[in-house]
Design a protein around this motif. Structure first.
Motif, PDB file in Angstrom:
ATOM      1  N   GLY A 119       0.813  -1.207   0.000  1.00  0.00           N
ATOM      2  CA  GLY A 119       0.000   0.000   0.000  1.00  0.00           C
ATOM      3  C   GLY A 119       0.849   1.260   0.000  1.00  0.00           C
ATOM      4  O   GLY A 119       0.560   2.223  -0.723  1.00  0.00           O
ATOM      5  N   SER A 120       1.915   1.254   0.794  1.00  0.00           N
ATOM      6  CA  SER A 120       2.788   2.426   0.882  1.00  0.00           C
ATOM      7  C   SER A 120       3.590   2.618  -0.402  1.00  0.00           C
ATOM      8  O   SER A 120       3.845   3.747  -0.814  1.00  0.00           O
ATOM      9  CB  SER A 120       3.739   2.269   2.075  1.00  0.00           C
ATOM     10  N   LEU A 121       3.988   1.514  -1.030  1.00  0.00           N
ATOM     11  CA  LEU A 121       4.704   1.614  -2.311  1.00  0.00           C
ATOM     12  C   LEU A 121       3.822   2.302  -3.349  1.00  0.00           C
ATOM     13  O   LEU A 121       4.289   3.177  -4.100  1.00  0.00           O
ATOM     14  CB  LEU A 121       5.094   0.219  -2.787  1.00  0.00           C
ATOM     15  N   SER A 122       2.558   1.936  -3.381  1.00  0.00           N
ATOM     16  CA  SER A 122       1.623   2.551  -4.336  1.00  0.00           C
ATOM     17  C   SER A 122       1.426   4.030  -4.029  1.00  0.00           C
ATOM     18  O   SER A 122       1.425   4.870  -4.941  1.00  0.00           O
ATOM     19  CB  SER A 122       0.277   1.824  -4.286  1.00  0.00           C
ATOM     20  N   LEU A 123       1.272   4.368  -2.738  1.00  0.00           N
ATOM     21  CA  LEU A 123       1.099   5.770  -2.350  1.00  0.00           C
ATOM     22  C   LEU A 123       2.336   6.592  -2.713  1.00  0.00           C
ATOM     23  O   LEU A 123       2.230   7.718  -3.198  1.00  0.00           O
ATOM     24  CB  LEU A 123       0.832   5.864  -0.851  1.00  0.00           C
ATOM     25  N   GLY A 124       3.512   6.016  -2.453  1.00  0.00           N
ATOM     26  CA  GLY A 124       4.739   6.729  -2.764  1.00  0.00           C
ATOM     27  C   GLY A 124       4.891   6.989  -4.244  1.00  0.00           C
ATOM     28  O   GLY A 124       5.284   8.085  -4.667  1.00  0.00           O
ATOM     29  N   ALA A 125       4.597   5.978  -5.063  1.00  0.00           N
ATOM     30  CA  ALA A 125       4.690   6.144  -6.511  1.00  0.00           C
ATOM     31  C   ALA A 125       3.701   7.193  -7.007  1.00  0.00           C
ATOM     32  O   ALA A 125       4.015   8.000  -7.889  1.00  0.00           O
ATOM     33  CB  ALA A 125       4.446   4.801  -7.205  1.00  0.00           C
ATOM     34  N   LEU A 126       2.490   7.203  -6.431  1.00  0.00           N
ATOM     35  CA  LEU A 126       1.488   8.195  -6.815  1.00  0.00           C
ATOM     36  C   LEU A 126       1.941   9.597  -6.434  1.00  0.00           C
ATOM     37  O   LEU A 126       1.813  10.541  -7.224  1.00  0.00           O
ATOM     38  CB  LEU A 126       0.157   7.865  -6.142  1.00  0.00           C
ATOM     39  N   ALA A 127       2.486   9.738  -5.218  1.00  0.00           N
ATOM     40  CA  ALA A 127       2.960  11.054  -4.776  1.00  0.00           C
ATOM     41  C   ALA A 127       4.071  11.558  -5.682  1.00  0.00           C
ATOM     42  O   ALA A 127       4.102  12.732  -6.067  1.00  0.00           O
ATOM     43  CB  ALA A 127       3.459  10.969  -3.336  1.00  0.00           C
ATOM     44  N   GLY A 128       4.991  10.665  -6.047  1.00  0.00           N
ATOM     45  CA  GLY A 128       6.072  11.069  -6.935  1.00  0.00           C
ATOM     46  C   GLY A 128       5.581  11.454  -8.316  1.00  0.00           C
ATOM     47  O   GLY A 128       6.103  12.370  -8.948  1.00  0.00           O
ATOM     48  N   ALA A 129       4.548  10.756  -8.786  1.00  0.00           N
ATOM     49  CA  ALA A 129       4.004  11.048 -10.121  1.00  0.00           C
ATOM     50  C   ALA A 129       3.315  12.405 -10.182  1.00  0.00           C
ATOM     51  O   ALA A 129       3.187  12.997 -11.259  1.00  0.00           O
ATOM     52  CB  ALA A 129       3.028   9.951 -10.528  1.00  0.00           C
TER      53      ALA A 129
END
Length: 212
Positions: A119-129
């Motif tokens: 879940g955190s990996l997905s959130l981090g990737a979204l924030a970076g995008a």
């Protein structure tokens, strides 16, 4: 001799390798575990509460690894990407300290760690995008919330659990530094709905890891 450029498949394998190592291998700290003066003696109820609190903190550090990994994946500025990797390296110390303390207390990590990681990996990737400034703002807000959470745990720990307290005190100092650096690099404040959602997610992870 020319340097081989990594393709998409190579990078994907590298990221999967990071996930497997974080979730299955004992982390290695670059700094020694903070040591309090000797003489720690905990009653069973105090030990059990310390286990639950340190399990929550361990789960938070697993999530931190995933957040930084995801944000580094989608960061555009090389300096921002480098800052994410540096912060993740320091967070490994926190992960190792919490894991070692759990073993000393005869506790175990959260069984939900794989869920928190993905879940955190997905959130981090979204924030970076969303852009580097938004990503840095996400880090600043995350560290602000983590600092508050650590201070709450320091109040709840038994005064006799000086070893856990020493670990959380150093972690608090490090998280404040990470948040300040993200803000100084241009992180922009996040809108209230996002910060509210982050707090709600944090509460879910905290309550789940406290018991499971």
């Amino acid at each position: 001799m020319s340097t081989r450029r990594l393709g998409v498949q190579d990078r994907l394998i590298g990221e999967i390798d990071k996930i497997i190592k974080t979730l299955t291998l004992p982390p290695r700290a670059s700094r020694d575990v903070p040591h309090p003066p000797p003489g720690e003696v905990l009653a069973e109820a105090e030990r059990a509460e310390s286990v639950r609190l340190m399990r929550v903190n361990h789960a938070g550090e697993v999530a931190a690894q995933a957040l930084y990994q995801g944000q580094a994946l989608t960061a555009r500025d090389p300096k921002v990407k480098s800052a994410m990797h540096e912060a993740a390296a320091e967070e490994i110390d926190h992960l190792a300290w919490c894991e070692e303390r759990l073993k000393e207390l005869k506790g175990r990590p959260s069984l939900l760690n794989p869920l928190w990681y993905l879940g955190s990996l997905s959130l981090g990737a979204l924030a970076g995008a969303l852009g580097d400034r938004a990503s840095l703002g996400f880090i600043a807000e995350t560290e602000k919330q983590v600092e508050s959470h650590l201070r709450d745990h320091l109040e709840r720990l038994s005064p006799r659990d000086r070893r856990s307290r020493a670990i959380l005190t150093q972690m608090t100092h490090d998280e404040m530094k990470h948040g300040a650096k993200a803000a100084s690099m241009g992180g922009k404040p996040l809108p209230f709905p996002i910060t509210w959602a982050m707090r709600a997610t944090s509460r879910l992870m905290t309550r789940g890891s406290y018991w499971i």
